[in-house]
Write a protein that holds these residues in place. Structure first.
Motif, PDB file in Angstrom:
ATOM      1  N   TYR A  39       0.755  -1.379   0.060  1.00 23.71           N
ATOM      2  CA  TYR A  39      -0.048   0.132   0.008  1.00 23.71           C
ATOM      3  C   TYR A  39       0.816   1.294   0.000  1.00 23.71           C
ATOM      4  O   TYR A  39       2.144   1.258   0.409  1.00 23.71           O
ATOM      5  N   LEU A  40       0.319   2.491  -0.272  1.00 24.45           N
ATOM      6  CA  LEU A  40       0.887   3.520  -0.433  1.00 24.45           C
ATOM      7  C   LEU A  40      -0.024   4.745   0.240  1.00 24.45           C
ATOM      8  O   LEU A  40      -1.178   4.606   0.220  1.00 24.45           O
ATOM      9  N   CYS A  41       0.538   5.567   0.779  1.00 22.52           N
ATOM     10  CA  CYS A  41      -0.196   6.768   1.439  1.00 22.52           C
ATOM     11  C   CYS A  41       0.157   7.971   0.693  1.00 22.52           C
ATOM     12  O   CYS A  41       1.373   8.384   1.007  1.00 22.52           O
ATOM     13  N   VAL A  42      -0.942   8.710   0.092  1.00 24.52           N
ATOM     14  CA  VAL A  42      -0.678   9.942  -0.581  1.00 24.52           C
ATOM     15  C   VAL A  42      -1.308  11.163   0.151  1.00 24.52           C
ATOM     16  O   VAL A  42      -2.601  11.109   0.307  1.00 24.52           O
ATOM     17  N   TYR A  43      -0.604  12.216   0.168  1.00 26.57           N
ATOM     18  CA  TYR A  43      -1.186  13.285   0.830  1.00 26.57           C
ATOM     19  C   TYR A  43      -1.398  14.260  -0.361  1.00 26.57           C
ATOM     20  O   TYR A  43      -0.589  14.843  -1.279  1.00 26.57           O
ATOM     21  N   THR A  44      -2.692  14.931  -0.552  1.00 32.38           N
ATOM     22  CA  THR A  44      -3.016  15.746  -1.635  1.00 32.38           C
ATOM     23  C   THR A  44      -3.981  16.603  -1.502  1.00 32.38           C
ATOM     24  O   THR A  44      -4.842  16.564  -0.371  1.00 32.38           O
ATOM     25  N   TRP A  45      -4.272  17.760  -2.270  1.00 32.62           N
ATOM     26  CA  TRP A  45      -5.382  18.509  -2.285  1.00 32.62           C
ATOM     27  C   TRP A  45      -6.477  17.572  -2.668  1.00 32.62           C
ATOM     28  O   TRP A  45      -6.547  16.599  -3.257  1.00 32.62           O
ATOM     29  N   ALA A  46      -7.911  18.102  -2.382  1.00 34.81           N
ATOM     30  CA  ALA A  46      -9.040  17.719  -3.149  1.00 34.81           C
ATOM     31  C   ALA A  46      -9.309  17.631  -4.528  1.00 34.81           C
ATOM     32  O   ALA A  46      -8.553  18.809  -4.989  1.00 34.81           O
ATOM     33  N   ASP A  47      -9.665  16.981  -5.107  1.00 33.28           N
ATOM     34  CA  ASP A  47     -10.262  16.830  -6.652  1.00 33.28           C
ATOM     35  C   ASP A  47      -8.906  17.114  -7.397  1.00 33.28           C
ATOM     36  O   ASP A  47      -8.552  18.051  -8.310  1.00 33.28           O
ATOM     37  N   ARG A  48      -7.822  16.176  -7.126  1.00 34.08           N
ATOM     38  CA  ARG A  48      -6.677  15.872  -7.769  1.00 34.08           C
ATOM     39  C   ARG A  48      -6.481  14.432  -8.370  1.00 34.08           C
ATOM     40  O   ARG A  48      -5.883  14.375  -9.462  1.00 34.08           O
ATOM     41  N   ILE A  49      -6.934  13.440  -7.670  1.00 37.08           N
ATOM     42  CA  ILE A  49      -6.981  12.232  -7.948  1.00 37.08           C
ATOM     43  C   ILE A  49      -8.117  11.448  -7.999  1.00 37.08           C
ATOM     44  O   ILE A  49      -8.662  11.458  -6.920  1.00 37.08           O
ATOM     45  N   ASP A  50      -8.832  10.793  -8.769  1.00 42.01           N
ATOM     46  CA  ASP A  50      -9.952  10.261  -9.035  1.00 42.01           C
ATOM     47  C   ASP A  50      -9.819   8.864  -8.413  1.00 42.01           C
ATOM     48  O   ASP A  50      -8.956   8.029  -8.393  1.00 42.01           O
ATOM     49  N   GLU A  51     -10.913   8.371  -7.918  1.00 40.06           N
ATOM     50  CA  GLU A  51     -10.924   7.249  -7.131  1.00 40.06           C
ATOM     51  C   GLU A  51     -10.928   5.989  -8.288  1.00 40.06           C
ATOM     52  O   GLU A  51     -10.238   5.015  -7.977  1.00 40.06           O
ATOM     53  N   SER A  52     -11.637   6.036  -9.480  1.00 40.44           N
ATOM     54  CA  SER A  52     -11.495   4.889 -10.310  1.00 40.44           C
ATOM     55  C   SER A  52      -9.956   4.769 -10.740  1.00 40.44           C
ATOM     56  O   SER A  52      -9.586   3.724 -11.177  1.00 40.44           O
ATOM     57  N   VAL A  53      -9.133   6.012 -10.872  1.00 44.10           N
ATOM     58  CA  VAL A  53      -7.606   5.904 -11.087  1.00 44.10           C
ATOM     59  C   VAL A  53      -7.027   4.945  -9.958  1.00 44.10           C
ATOM     60  O   VAL A  53      -6.233   4.276 -10.266  1.00 44.10           O
ATOM     61  N   LEU A  54      -7.384   5.083  -8.722  1.00 39.65           N
ATOM     62  CA  LEU A  54      -6.840   4.251  -7.683  1.00 39.65           C
ATOM     63  C   LEU A  54      -7.086   3.021  -7.763  1.00 39.65           C
ATOM     64  O   LEU A  54      -6.431   2.021  -7.725  1.00 39.65           O
ATOM     65  N   LYS A  55      -8.391   2.477  -7.927  1.00 42.32           N
ATOM     66  CA  LYS A  55      -8.724   1.275  -8.210  1.00 42.32           C
ATOM     67  C   LYS A  55      -7.924   0.642  -9.480  1.00 42.32           C
ATOM     68  O   LYS A  55      -7.715  -0.642  -9.427  1.00 42.32           O
ATOM     69  N   GLY A  56      -7.921   1.327 -10.567  1.00 43.86           N
ATOM     70  CA  GLY A  56      -7.129   1.007 -11.889  1.00 43.86           C
ATOM     71  C   GLY A  56      -5.513   0.710 -11.587  1.00 43.86           C
ATOM     72  O   GLY A  56      -5.309  -0.514 -11.942  1.00 43.86           O
ATOM     73  N   PHE A  57      -5.005   1.434 -10.590  1.00 43.57           N
ATOM     74  CA  PHE A  57      -3.482   1.251 -10.235  1.00 43.57           C
ATOM     75  C   PHE A  57      -3.512  -0.241  -9.420  1.00 43.57           C
ATOM     76  O   PHE A  57      -2.607  -0.925  -9.635  1.00 43.57           O
ATOM     77  N   GLU A  58      -4.519  -0.188  -8.569  1.00 45.15           N
ATOM     78  CA  GLU A  58      -4.584  -1.331  -7.625  1.00 45.15           C
ATOM     79  C   GLU A  58      -4.856  -2.998  -8.583  1.00 45.15           C
ATOM     80  O   GLU A  58      -4.063  -3.686  -8.151  1.00 45.15           O
ATOM     81  N   LYS A  59      -5.888  -2.609  -9.295  1.00 41.26           N
ATOM     82  CA  LYS A  59      -5.887  -3.861 -10.161  1.00 41.26           C
ATOM     83  C   LYS A  59      -4.805  -4.163 -11.106  1.00 41.26           C
ATOM     84  O   LYS A  59      -4.570  -5.192 -11.191  1.00 41.26           O
ATOM     85  N   LYS A  60      -3.981  -3.178 -11.505  1.00 42.95           N
ATOM     86  CA  LYS A  60      -2.784  -3.472 -12.379  1.00 42.95           C
ATOM     87  C   LYS A  60      -1.529  -4.020 -11.648  1.00 42.95           C
ATOM     88  O   LYS A  60      -0.861  -4.569 -12.078  1.00 42.95           O
ATOM     89  N   THR A  61      -1.346  -3.331 -10.525  1.00 39.68           N
ATOM     90  CA  THR A  61      -0.112  -3.590  -9.912  1.00 39.68           C
ATOM     91  C   THR A  61      -0.312  -4.447  -8.341  1.00 39.68           C
ATOM     92  O   THR A  61       0.685  -4.854  -7.761  1.00 39.68           O
ATOM     93  N   GLY A  62      -1.595  -4.416  -7.774  1.00 43.12           N
ATOM     94  CA  GLY A  62      -1.803  -5.121  -6.352  1.00 43.12           C
ATOM     95  C   GLY A  62      -1.575  -4.129  -5.488  1.00 43.12           C
ATOM     96  O   GLY A  62      -1.633  -4.666  -4.046  1.00 43.12           O
ATOM     97  N   ILE A  63      -1.162  -2.867  -5.615  1.00 42.68           N
ATOM     98  CA  ILE A  63      -0.761  -1.864  -4.475  1.00 42.68           C
ATOM     99  C   ILE A  63      -2.163  -1.053  -4.269  1.00 42.68           C
ATOM    100  O   ILE A  63      -2.826  -0.439  -5.233  1.00 42.68           O
ATOM    101  N   LYS A  64      -2.504  -0.993  -3.174  1.00 43.66           N
ATOM    102  CA  LYS A  64      -3.586  -0.106  -2.744  1.00 43.66           C
ATOM    103  C   LYS A  64      -3.018   1.362  -2.439  1.00 43.66           C
ATOM    104  O   LYS A  64      -2.011   1.461  -1.774  1.00 43.66           O
ATOM    105  N   VAL A  65      -3.758   2.353  -2.713  1.00 49.54           N
ATOM    106  CA  VAL A  65      -3.369   3.708  -2.301  1.00 49.54           C
ATOM    107  C   VAL A  65      -4.509   4.236  -1.613  1.00 49.54           C
ATOM    108  O   VAL A  65      -5.533   4.378  -1.820  1.00 49.54           O
ATOM    109  N   TYR A  66      -3.865   4.747  -0.503  1.00 49.90           N
ATOM    110  CA  TYR A  66      -4.822   5.684   0.488  1.00 49.90           C
ATOM    111  C   TYR A  66      -4.609   7.146   0.384  1.00 49.90           C
ATOM    112  O   TYR A  66      -3.609   7.692   0.539  1.00 49.90           O
ATOM    113  N   ILE A  67      -5.803   7.789   0.323  1.00 50.43           N
ATOM    114  CA  ILE A  67      -5.535   9.223   0.035  1.00 50.43           C
ATOM    115  C   ILE A  67      -6.042   9.913   1.103  1.00 50.43           C
ATOM    116  O   ILE A  67      -6.929   9.810   2.094  1.00 50.43           O
TER     117      ILE A  67
END
Length: 358
Positions: free
Chosen positions: A40-68
Motif C-alpha cells: 500500500y501507499l499513502c498519498v497526501y494531496t489536495w481534494a479533486d486531484r486524484i480520481d477514485e477510479s484511477v486508484l482502483k485501476g492502479f490497484e488492479k494493475k499492480t496489487g498496490i492499494k493507495v490511501y488518499i
C-alpha cells in the motif's frame, strides 16, 4: 445484589458499543495493515486531484492499494508532518512554493528523475526553476489566478486589476474575492507595482490598507465557491483560480475568465517523495501511472486541471482550458509570475487576521 448486576450489565454494554464505534472509526487506518504483503501507499494531496477510479485501476494493475489523505493548506501539511513525523506518508502533492520548506525540514527526499518515463513530455518552462524544486520534485498540474465574470453583464475587453482594487473602475454590485491571504497579498503587490522578492514593513502596511479599503465592495471571501457565485448571479465578477470558473463555464455560456493585463499568479502542484518512505519502487510506479497520458488526461477533464505534459495539454478541448490561445508556449504565459515564500506563515496569518478584524 440485583442493582450491582444491573450496573455491571450496563458497563459491559457501554464497553461493547464503544469498542464497535471505535473499531469502525479506525477501520480505514487498520485496513492497510491487512492488505496482502502490506502493498500500500499513502498519498497526501489536495481534494479533486486524484480520481477514485484511477486508484482502483492502479490497484488492479499492480496489487498496490493507495490511501488518499487530504489537507486544506500547504502550511497545514508542513505543520502536520513536522509535528507528527510518525505519520504514514509516501507521496505528497504540494504547491511549488512550499517544496523548499519541506526539503529544509528533511521531510522529503531528492526526486529520482531517472526512474520516470515522462520527463521528456513536460513543458521545459516547468523544469527551469534552477532551485530546490528541480531537485526535490516534478510538476504535475498548474493553474492561474484571474477574473471570472458574467459576460452578459460586464464588457471586459482588457481585464485589469483596477477592476478589483479601484472602485471607480467597477461600479457594479459587490465582487467575490479570494479567501487566500497569500494570493491576495500577491495580487495587491502586483497592482501596486511592488517587487515580489521582498516587502518592507511600510509596504506590508500599504498592502493591508488597500485590501481593507477594498472590503467595502467585497461581498464574500471564498475559493471553491467563486464559480457558484457567478452561476447564481450573486456576483457579476469574482477573483478566482481558473479551475473553479472553468467548471461553471462548461454549464453556462454567460461565464468567462480572463487574465489581468498586469499579469497574474502561476501556481504549480508538484509531486514529492516523503523522506520516511521505504517503498521507493512502488512510489515511482504510482508516479509514472499518474503521469501516463490516459490518467493525466482523465484527471484534467474531470477536474478542469491543466497538465504539465505538453501532449496532454494539446489534446484537451478548449472547454477544459477556459482561456483562448493560451499555453506555456504563448506570450501570455510569460506574463505569469511565481510568488516565492518570502513571508513566514505567522506573518501571513497575522496580516490576514488584522485585515479581517478591521
Amino acid at each position: 445484589m440485583i442493582v450491582f448486576v444491573k450496573h455491571i450489565v450496563r458497563i459491559v454494554i457501554l464497553i461493547f458499543w464503544a469498542t464497535i464505534i471505535y473499531s469502525f472509526l479506525l477501520l480505514p487506518y487498520l485496513e492497510k495493515f491487512f492488505v496482502q504483503e502490506n502493498k500500500y501507499l499513502c498519498v497526501y494531496t489536495w481534494a479533486d486531484r486524484i480520481d477514485e477510479s484511477v486508484l482502483k485501476g492502479f490497484e488492479k494493475k499492480t496489487g498496490i492499494k493507495v490511501y488518499i489523505n487530504h489537507y486544506e493548506s500547504n502550511e497545514e501539511l508542513l505543520t502536520k508532518l513536522e509535528k507528527m513525523p510518525y505519520v504514514d506518508c509516501d507521496i505528497i502533492l504540494p504547491s511549488g512554493y512550499i517544496v523548499q520548506a519541506l526539503a529544509q525540514s528533511q521531510l522529503i527526499k531528492p526526486f529520482e528523475h531517472h526512474r520516470c518515463d515522462f520527463i521528456s513530455r513536460i513543458y521545459p518552462s516547468f523544469l527551469q526553476s534552477h532551485d530546490v524544486r528541480d531537485t526535490y520534485s516534478v510538476p504535475l498540474y498548474w493553474d492561474v489566478l484571474g477574473i471570472g465574470y458574467n459576460n452578459k453583464k460586464i464588457d471586459v475587453d482588457n481585464a485589469s486589476l483596477k477592476m478589483v482594487f479601484d472602485r471607480d473602475e467597477y461600479k457594479d454590485k459587490k465582487i467575490g474575492m479570494i479567501d487566500d491571504s497569500r494570493q491576495s497579498i500577491f495580487l495587491t503587490a502586483l497592482y501596486l507595482g511592488y517587487s515580489l522578492d521582498s516587502f518592507s514593513r511600510d509596504q506590508l502596511r500599504e498592502l493591508r490598507l488597500l485590501l481593507n479599503k477594498q472590503k467595502q465592495w467585497v461581498g464574500a471571501y471564498s475559493d471553491a465557491q467563486q464559480g457558484y457565485y457567478l452561476a447564481s448571479g450573486t456576483f457579476n465578477m469574482v477573483v478566482s483560480e481558473r479551475e473553479y470558473i472553468c467548471k461553471e463555464m462548461q454549464k453556462h455560456d454567460f461565464i468567462s475568465f480572463a487574465l489581468p493585463t498586469e499579469g497574474s499568479l502561476l501556481t504549480v502542484d508538484r509531486v514529492v517523495v516523503s523522506s520516511s518512505t521505504k517503498k521507493d519502487e512502488w512510489v515511482y510506479q504510482f508516479i509514472n501511472y499518474l503521469f501516463s497520458y490516459e490518467v493525466l488526461k482523465q484527471h484534467c477533464e474531470k477536474f478542469c486541471l491543466l497538465p504539465s505534459c505538453k501532449d496532454v495539454y494539446e489534446s484537451l478541448d478548449q472547454k477544459y482550458i477556459g482561456i483562448k490561445n493560451f499555453s506555456p508556449e504563448t506570450p501570455l504565459f510569460k506574463t505569469l509570475k511565481s510568488f516565492k515564500n518570502i513571508l513566514t506563515h505567522k506573518q501571513i496569518n497575522d496580516f490576514w487576521v488584522k485585515l479581517k478584524a478591521a
